[in-house]
Design a protein around this motif. Structure first.
Motif: not given
Length: 283
Positions: A151-178
């Motif tokens: 539940n990323l506390p980030v507004l939709p469509g505001t990010l140019d890059r997301i890093l996920c380093m050895f982590g726990f990707p939540v692709y639906a959330e990543f797609a929402r904020v990119l």
């Protein structure tokens, strides 16, 4: 380089924009979140926690800080920084989130790699308050928040890059904020990653399958890169720090952990895969 804090935060309770007023972030509905004296903000509501103190412990964060600051994973950080900065339009101010930032090492390395005329807006997020506290103490320039990838506390469509380093990707959330042309840079352990350590702490190793990078739903693979090198560890503390920052600390038996604790030197293979994903074009 010029590092500024990413500001397009969203209320974790209702998704509305957060606006900063002095030491507080507040949304239109009146939900408010104080900025700690160390410079980070807690945006993980209690109802979104799965435990009282989720994420890495204070001791695990300290181990990761010592290990990474010694430069053991610097080749990984360099590859990630190059991938973040490639193909950026001149004069742009890219917005980058490290989703699962730990104690902030990879964002600090990215900041150091940026060119003299480059401005980056950075946000580091981790579910561990101890990790975010450590990150904020080491570099106050990015925005650091305690939060969840789910539940990323980030507004939709505001990010140019997301890093996920050895982590726990939540692709639906990543797609929402990119943004539509944004990219996800994901680093995962390869089949030989830390093999020599694993051979010591486990009775047998499961056969590794080499799998081509698969694009998660909503994404497409842009490029893949393997970072592989031999790392010489010296001293029991450095070996213990490496073990403490991996899942193997909990997966290994007491006997396996005792074998690792008895080591004073070890050469291990670092083998990771860096994948760049782009958003699929909407039809």
């Amino acid at each position: 380089m010029n590092i500024i804090p990413f500001q397009a935060l969203a209320c974790p309770l209702d998704g509305a924009p957060l606006h900063r007023n002095g030491p507080t972030w507040r949304c239109a509905a009146g939900h408010s979140f104080d900025i700690a004296s160390q410079g980070y903000t807690h945006l993980l509501p209690v109802q979104q926690k799965r435990s009282r103190d989720p994420g890495d412990s204070k001791e695990m964060v300290a181990a990761r800080r010592r290990f990474l600051n010694a430069g053991a994973y610097q080749p990984i950080a360099a590859a990630v920084s190059r991938a973040v900065l490639v193909d950026l339009p001149p004069g742009a101010t890219p917005r980058c989130l490290d989703a699962g930032c730990g104690e902030g090492y990879y964002l600090r390395q990215l900041a150091a790699a940026a060119g003299a005329g480059q401005t980056l807006a950075l946000l580091g997020l981790d579910i561990s308050k101890w990790a975010v506290l450590s990150a904020a103490k080491q570099d106050p320039r990015p925005n650091w928040v305690v939060g969840s990838n789910a539940n990323l506390p980030v507004l939709p469509g505001t990010l140019d890059r997301i890093l996920c380093m050895f982590g726990f990707p939540v692709y639906a959330e990543f797609a929402r904020v990119l943004k539509a042309d944004g990219q996800l840079l994901q680093v995962d352990a390869g089949p030989d990653h830390l093999r020599e350590l694993r051979e010591i702490i486990y009775p047998t190793l499961k056969p590794e399958r080499t799998i081509e990078a698969q694009a998660p739903e909503g994404f497409t693979v842009l490029a893949t890169e393997t970072v592989r090198y031999l790392l010489d560890l010296s001293g029991a503390e450095q070996i213990a720090d490496l073990l403490a920052m991996t899942p193997h600390l909990y997966r290994a038996s007491a006997e396996g952990r005792a074998k690792a604790a008895a080591l004073t030197a070890l050469s291990v293979t670092v083998d990771v895969r860096l994948t760049r994903f782009g958003l699929e074009a909407k039809r």
